[in-house]
Each structure stands twice: as C-alpha cells, then as structure tokens.
Enzyme design. Structure first.
Site, mmCIF file in Angstrom:
data_model
loop_
_atom_site.group_PDB
_atom_site.id
_atom_site.type_symbol
_atom_site.label_atom_id
_atom_site.label_comp_id
_atom_site.label_asym_id
_atom_site.label_seq_id
_atom_site.Cartn_x
_atom_site.Cartn_y
_atom_site.Cartn_z
ATOM 1 N N GLY A 14 0.818 -1.217 0.000
ATOM 2 C CA GLY A 14 0.000 0.000 0.000
ATOM 3 C C GLY A 14 0.847 1.259 0.000
ATOM 4 O O GLY A 14 0.609 2.186 -0.788
ATOM 5 N N ASN A 95 -8.084 -12.521 5.692
ATOM 6 C CA ASN A 95 -8.167 -11.436 4.711
ATOM 7 C C ASN A 95 -9.583 -11.251 4.172
ATOM 8 O O ASN A 95 -9.951 -10.151 3.760
ATOM 9 C CB ASN A 95 -7.148 -11.657 3.589
ATOM 10 N N HIS A 175 -4.338 -16.294 -9.589
ATOM 11 C CA HIS A 175 -2.992 -15.866 -9.187
ATOM 12 C C HIS A 175 -2.447 -16.894 -8.204
ATOM 13 O O HIS A 175 -2.255 -16.636 -7.036
ATOM 14 C CB HIS A 175 -3.116 -14.486 -8.524
HETATM 15 N N1 APR Z 1 -8.032 -1.791 7.484
HETATM 16 C C1 APR Z 1 -6.961 -1.130 7.014
HETATM 17 N N2 APR Z 1 -5.721 -1.641 7.005
HETATM 18 C C2 APR Z 1 -5.557 -2.862 7.529
HETATM 19 C C3 APR Z 1 -6.633 -3.616 8.057
HETATM 20 C C4 APR Z 1 -7.928 -3.032 8.006
HETATM 21 N N3 APR Z 1 -8.989 -3.673 8.465
HETATM 22 N N4 APR Z 1 -6.141 -4.798 8.494
HETATM 23 C C5 APR Z 1 -4.823 -4.798 8.257
HETATM 24 N N5 APR Z 1 -4.457 -3.636 7.683
HETATM 25 C C6 APR Z 1 -3.139 -3.173 7.280
HETATM 26 C C7 APR Z 1 -2.035 -3.584 8.253
HETATM 27 O O1 APR Z 1 -2.051 -2.761 9.407
HETATM 28 C C8 APR Z 1 -0.800 -3.395 7.398
HETATM 29 O O2 APR Z 1 -0.242 -2.101 7.558
HETATM 30 O O3 APR Z 1 -2.733 -3.751 6.063
HETATM 31 C C9 APR Z 1 -1.316 -3.567 5.962
HETATM 32 C C10 APR Z 1 -0.710 -4.768 5.263
HETATM 33 O O4 APR Z 1 0.627 -4.481 5.053
HETATM 34 P P1 APR Z 1 1.779 -5.586 5.037
HETATM 35 O O5 APR Z 1 1.619 -6.500 6.196
HETATM 36 O O6 APR Z 1 3.073 -4.872 4.843
HETATM 37 O O7 APR Z 1 1.430 -6.457 3.755
HETATM 38 P P2 APR Z 1 1.771 -6.102 2.238
HETATM 39 O O8 APR Z 1 3.082 -6.667 1.863
HETATM 40 O O9 APR Z 1 1.517 -4.663 2.004
HETATM 41 O O10 APR Z 1 0.668 -6.982 1.499
HETATM 42 C C11 APR Z 1 -0.698 -6.649 1.594
HETATM 43 O O11 APR Z 1 -1.206 -7.449 -0.593
HETATM 44 O O12 APR Z 1 0.092 -8.572 -2.153
HETATM 45 C C12 APR Z 1 -0.851 -8.699 -1.129
HETATM 46 O O13 APR Z 1 -0.336 -10.886 -0.195
HETATM 47 C C13 APR Z 1 -0.315 -9.504 0.037
HETATM 48 O O14 APR Z 1 -2.457 -9.805 1.059
HETATM 49 C C14 APR Z 1 -1.248 -9.085 1.117
HETATM 50 C C15 APR Z 1 -1.514 -7.612 0.770
#
Ligand code: APR
Length: 314
Positions: A14, A95, A175
C-alpha cells in the site's frame, strides 16, 4: 482538477503504491490503515518529497474513511501478507474478514468509485470484494496478471538479452501455482517465443513465473513482494485515471466468458475510465482451456470455503 485515489493498507504494498501514485502528480492520495499514526507518518514523509520530485499532489493519512469520501478509485491492499512456508491460500479467512469490512466502508463513502483489489489470495478476495460491494463488475476488479506477466517478461528478456519493452505476454487464470502463462501468445518484437527458445527453456521460465511470488517470499524471510506489485497496480490505476483503454490481464468477474460463470479469475480485459470496460475472449487450445478450468476450479474451492465460513458465522 486532480483525481482522488484511496489506498487502503499502509504496509509494504500500500505505501509503495501510494508513493508511486503521488509521484505521478495528477492524483491526490489518501492512505488508510488501522494502525494509529502509521498512514499519517508515511503520507507526511511522502508529501515532503513533493518539492524534490516535482509533485504538487496531496497525500494524507487516515485511520477512518471520512477522508476517503468521493474517491475516483480505491486500491485495497489491507490484510496480512505471506510468511515463508505459507501459501496465498493460508491467508483466506483473515483477509476475507478484513476486505469485507474495508469494502463496506469504501462503498459507503464513495458509492461511485472503482475498486482495484490486491489482497491475497487474490481471486478469492476480488470475489469477496465484488460480492460485498454490490457494484457492477466493471467497477470491481483485481490486480495479479500484470504482475505475473511482468515476472514472465522479465525472465524472458533476461534469457534472450533483449529489452523488456519488446516482450509481450499474457497470463490467464488465478494468481496461484496453477496460473496459465500463454506461451502461444507470447512474442518478442512480434516474433513468437517458440521461434526463439527451446521448449525446455520455456518450460523452466513458466515454472519460475508460477513460483515468482514464493521466490521473493523465501528471499525476504518476512513479508512478500511489493515493488513489482505496486508498479503493476499503478499501471492499472493510471489506465483508469487517464482513460487509456489498456489491454491488460486483470481479475474480472466472469459471466459466461471462457465457459466460466459467476467467478473472478484472470483474463485479458480493457481498462479505461469506466473501469474494467470489457472482457476479451481469445481462442484457446483444448490444453489451454483445460488449464484455465483447472485454475478456476482452485479459485472456486476458496470461494466455497469463504461461503461456508460466512454461513457458519450466520
Ligand atoms: N483496514 C486497514 N488496514 C488494515 C486492516 C484493516 N482492516 N487490516 C490490516 N491492515 C493493514 C495492516 O495494518 C498493514 O499495515 O494492512 C497492511 C498490510 O501491510 P503488510 O503487512 O506490509 O502487507 P503487504 O506486503 O503490504 O501486502 C498486503 O497485498 O500482495 C498482497 O499478499 C499480500 O495480502 C497481502 C496484501
């Protein structure tokens, strides 16, 4: 006037996506996360890069959805990411809950938006977001194929020592490990790949493409890929904001195309201001069609698990 894009999830995917979109300069970005101060801190840091990179676009962080109101497009990356030894499917129910909650809030504040889902397991999450959002299928789709083809194109370009620009390719299906890179539709400067590489080398590249996400997870030890995913997301966002009518692989809710009904899987689509404006149906050999069906069956299994969990939760 600049467009407005919300990115939900300020983690690796993100935040990197928000950075890339802010850098384009023509879209303001709202970065949302549940973690207090995290999206605000990252956004401020990116905003302060504006004078150096020459972007006047605004980027703000939020823990709620008021600030996202009226978004032209929303990218959902919220969720947990894979750790070594985990498959994308291991993320399913956690998720699912996260993307359902996020989607309801998004649609409440931006009923006219276009949603691009990225959270894994991708196709099942797109299905969940589509069903939760209640929007036309043109306004809910997912990013995976652009990433998968980017990996495939990278490996081909490396193997042949040619520019990545000249490698055109298409990956169909979910995917997952059974994605379907279409070798027959892969060209290098208009020359079919099969004229340039042996079947053995092609098979090895296809295998590496299928395992591409896992290769990165194994190297990183924690978390999963985000540079190539965020680049792929940005290409799709730009196709919408600039009404580019790009033909890209995208995860779309199929309504009979390719013999698949009521399921989200990766197919070639046209992306423009209307979102996923068209599903392109190309002819497949029996073997390709069988591979696509098998990939779709894997997605259906996850969709069934989600439906069961929802029913049990009442
Ligand atoms: N609302 C908003 N943000 C959330 C929520 C929610 N309900 N639940 C979790 N998050 C946030 C977490 O706090 C975290 O900052 O989502 C973010 C996920 O970030 P990372 O753990 O760094 O994961 P990332 O590598 O960004 O991947 C995110 O994308 O490619 C896919 O498989 C990957 O499902 C994963 C997603």
């Amino acid at each position: 006037m600049r467009s407005k894009v919300t990115v939900v999830g300020a983690g690796n995917v993100g935040a990197t996506t928000a950075q890339r979109i802010h850098q384009l300069g023509y879209a303001d970005v709202v970065l949302v996360d549940v973690v207090e101060d995290l999206p605000q801190g990252k956004s401020l840091d990116m905003l302060e890069s504006g004078p150096v990179i020459g972007s006047d676009a605004l980027i703000t962080g939020a823990n709620g959805y008021e600030e996202t109101a009226g978004s032209d497009m929303v990218v959902i990356t919220a969720g947990i990411a894979r750790r070594p030894g985990m498959s994308r499917d291991d993320l399913l129910l956690t998720n699912m809950r996260i993307t359902s909650a996020v989607t309801s809030e998004i649609v409440r504040h931006s009923p006219d938006t276009i949603i691009l889902a990225v959270t894994n397991p991708l196709d099942a999450m797109v299905q969940n977001v589509y069903e939760t959002a209640g929007l036309p299928r043109s306004r809910v789709f997912g990013m995976a194929g652009v990433l998968d083809t980017a990996r495939y194109r990278t490996f081909i370009a490396q193997e042949l020592n040619v520019s990545v620009d000249d490698v055109q390719a298409l990956v169909l299906g979910g995917h997952g490990d059974d994605m379907v890179p279409l070798v027959r539709y892969t060209t290098v400067g208009c020359i079919p790949l099969t004229e340039l590489l042996s079947q053995e080398r092609i098979d090895s590249i296809v295998r590496r493409t299928r395992d591409g996400g896992g290769e990165i997870v194994a190297l990183l030890k924690q978390g999963s890929a985000f540079y190539a995913p965020s680049a792929a997301i940005t290409q799709m966002v730009e196709a919408v904001l600039l009404d580019k009518k790009r033909i890209l692989p995208g995860c779309a809710y199929l309504q009979g195309e390719y013999g698949i009904n009521g399921l989200c899987v990766g197919v070639p689509v046209k992306i423009g201001a209307g979102g996923m404006e068209q599903v392109l149906e190309i002819s497949l050999t029996d073997a390709e069609q069988a591979a696509l069906q098998s990939s779709a069956a894997s997605v259906q299994e996850l969709v069934d698990v989600m439906a069961k969990a929802r029913a049990e939760a009442g």
